[in-house]
Design an enzyme around this catalytic site. Structure first.
Site, PDB file in Angstrom:
ATOM      1  N   LYS A   1     -22.890 -43.505  18.614  1.00  0.00           N
ATOM      2  CA  LYS A   1     -23.957 -42.763  17.932  1.00  0.00           C
ATOM      3  C   LYS A   1     -24.109 -41.349  18.475  1.00  0.00           C
ATOM      4  CE  LYS A   1     -25.859 -43.683  15.133  1.00  0.00           C
ATOM      5  NZ  LYS A   1     -25.392 -43.184  13.798  1.00  0.00           N
TER       6      LYS A   1
ATOM      7  N   ASP B   1     -18.577 -47.559  18.578  1.00  0.00           N
ATOM      8  CA  ASP B   1     -18.069 -47.816  17.222  1.00  0.00           C
ATOM      9  C   ASP B   1     -16.552 -47.882  17.206  1.00  0.00           C
ATOM     10  OD1 ASP B   1     -20.901 -46.687  16.773  1.00  0.00           O
ATOM     11  OD2 ASP B   1     -20.296 -47.666  14.910  1.00  0.00           O
TER      12      ASP B   1
ATOM     13  N   ARG C   1     -26.170 -52.487   9.875  1.00  0.00           N
ATOM     14  CA  ARG C   1     -25.495 -51.428  10.628  1.00  0.00           C
ATOM     15  C   ARG C   1     -25.220 -51.920  12.046  1.00  0.00           C
ATOM     16  NH1 ARG C   1     -28.477 -51.688  14.331  1.00  0.00           N
ATOM     17  NH2 ARG C   1     -27.519 -49.846  15.196  1.00  0.00           N
ATOM     18  N   GLY C   2     -24.490 -51.064  12.815  1.00  0.00           N
ATOM     19  CA  GLY C   2     -24.017 -51.502  14.128  1.00  0.00           C
ATOM     20  C   GLY C   2     -22.617 -52.077  13.912  1.00  0.00           C
TER      21      GLY C   2
HETATM   22  O1  MRU Z   1     -25.085 -45.669  12.568  1.00  0.00           O
HETATM   23  P1  MRU Z   1     -25.279 -46.982  13.254  1.00  0.00           P
HETATM   24  O2  MRU Z   1     -26.695 -47.381  13.383  1.00  0.00           O
HETATM   25  O3  MRU Z   1     -24.424 -48.066  12.629  1.00  0.00           O
HETATM   26  O4  MRU Z   1     -24.710 -46.746  14.708  1.00  0.00           O
HETATM   27  C1  MRU Z   1     -24.700 -47.799  15.627  1.00  0.00           C
HETATM   28  C2  MRU Z   1     -24.135 -47.433  16.951  1.00  0.00           C
HETATM   29  O5  MRU Z   1     -23.747 -46.322  17.201  1.00  0.00           O
HETATM   30  C3  MRU Z   1     -23.996 -48.567  17.941  1.00  0.00           C
HETATM   31  O6  MRU Z   1     -24.144 -48.105  19.247  1.00  0.00           O
HETATM   32  C4  MRU Z   1     -22.590 -49.187  17.793  1.00  0.00           C
HETATM   33  O7  MRU Z   1     -22.284 -49.455  16.454  1.00  0.00           O
HETATM   34  C5  MRU Z   1     -22.462 -50.431  18.596  1.00  0.00           C
HETATM   35  S1  MRU Z   1     -23.446 -51.743  17.987  1.00  0.00           S
HETATM   36  C6  MRU Z   1     -23.194 -53.061  19.006  1.00  0.00           C
END
Ligand code: MRU
Length: 368
Positions: free
Chosen positions: A262, A251, A55-56
């Site tokens: 997030k 994202d 994830r991320g």
């Molecule tokens: O749901 P997730 O854990 O994938 O969400 C991740 C985030 O919101 C991060 O802040 C974003 O993807 C940036 S990661 C460098």
């Protein structure tokens, strides 16, 4: 099992070029267990992305690029048939759309799959074996670029803070969300290497606890001074004067500077404005989506109610059948964003102009 190794020494996403398998850490088990997954089936890769095993936004992009390569290698084609390319591309297209459907908000998933797709289309006159070699290289390049991009974001972000600062971050935009350094954590890691002595606050990040399980874990593993707080405590630590800057990841950034990140990010940004704390969004240009006009055009992923009611408890923490709203992301309006830190420079309002200039710098490969 890999219990001995420091989490920072394990690749977040990797490609085994001997066996053509995608390798990831199963992040749903961290910090208690470090299990490495080797994936080669489209269904398993889709599930790994959908369930947040990987994830991320940037890590999802790299996993998708490597993932579609490992699937493509397993498409059976007859290299002597005149329609070899058509047969290959029909299945490739199906895999591309399937993997693209795993999560909707992080644009990097779409961006990486598109980049792989473009390459296949541009090689339609070549034998499939050659296309596969090029796909492998492209996936490896996307990962290598991610490391460079994060380092640059770190250097740019570091110009916005000073030694001893208190820094707050939300969710995990760390090494576990990318391939090295992280985005929001890149200035923290670089500053740490240079003796800045930051004091970091990590929001726990309900409901999936990426801040508690991942950010505090990786920063502690690096020896950074990190304090874990519940999401509803960030206002107090800002009011106490303990936070000099906020760094978050994203994202998707819309062309007007609205930011999807997030769930809870917009709350932090609103509090930051109240307490006069600069709110910085760290964004690789692969996360900037100039085709999306504003935050209203970004699809927000909604996830299962069980993540809120049951998932992290021994017993359910809500009455059975309660109505739940569980959006995974929110939109921070551009007027709450002090600056957007990219690998090609720092964008400030008005974002419709500054983001365009950043994307032009990228096209011309000019660091600003
Ligand atoms: O749901 P997730 O854990 O994938 O969400 C991740 C985030 O919101 C991060 O802040 C974003 O993807 C940036 S990661 C460098």
């Amino acid at each position: 099992m890999n219990e001995e190794k420091n989490i920072l020494d394990i690749e977040t996403v990797d490609l085994d070029i001997r066996t053509d398998e995608l390798i990831i850490i199963d992040q749903t088990l961290l910090p208690n267990r470090t299990e490495i997954l080797r994936l080669s089936k489209a269904e398993d890769i889709w599930e790994a992305i959908n369930l947040l095993k990987v994830r991320g936004a940037p890590a999802i992009g790299v996993a998708a690029a490597m993932g579609i390569y490992v699937c493509a290698v397993r498409i059976s084609v007859d290299e002597n048939a005149p329609d070899e390319y058509e047969v290959f591309y029909r299945e490739f297209e199906r895999l591309r759309d399937y993997l693209d459907s795993a999560r909707p908000t992080a644009v990097n998933l779409h961006w990486a799959l598109n980049r792989m797709d473009k390459l296949v289309k541009n090689m339609s006159d070549e034998p499939v074996s050659k296309i596969l070699d090029a796909l492998k290289q492209e996936a490896l390049d996307i990962k290598a670029e991610d490391i460079w991009v994060c380092k640059q974001i770190g250097e740019n972000g570091l110009t916005l803070v000073k030694p001893g600062d208190g820094i707050l971050t939300h969710c995990n935009a760390g090494k576990l969300a990318v391939c090295k350094y992280g985005t929001a954590t890149a200035p923290i890691y670089l500053g740490h290497e240079r003796g800045y002595g930051f004091k970091v606050f990590a929001d726990e990040t309900r409901p999936l606890l990426q801040g508690a399980r991942l950010t505090s874990y990786e920063l502690m593993s690096a020896g950074v001074d990190v304090t874990l707080i519940c999401d509803n405590m960030s206002g107090l630590v800002m009011r106490n004067g303990w936070v000099n800057a906020i760094f978050v990841g994203c994202d998707r950034v819309a062309a007007n500077g609205d930011v999807a990140n997030k769930i809870g990010t917009s709350m932090v940004a609103t509090l930051a404005k109240r307490y006069n704390v600069p709110f910085y969004v760290c964004a690789p240009t692969s996360t900037i989506d100039m085709d999306t006009a504003t935050g209203n055009d970004i699809k927000i992923e909604e996830r299962p109610a069980s993540e809120v009611t049951d998932m992290w408890y021994n017993e359910p923490m809500a009455p059975k059948g309660v109505k739940v709203y569980n959006p995974a992301f929110d939109i921070t309006d551009n007027d709450l964003v002090t600056a957007i830190v990219t690998e090609y420079g720092i964008a400030r309002a008005p974002y419709s102009e500054s983001l365009k200039a950043i994307m032009e710098s990228k096209e011309n490969n000019v660091l600003r």
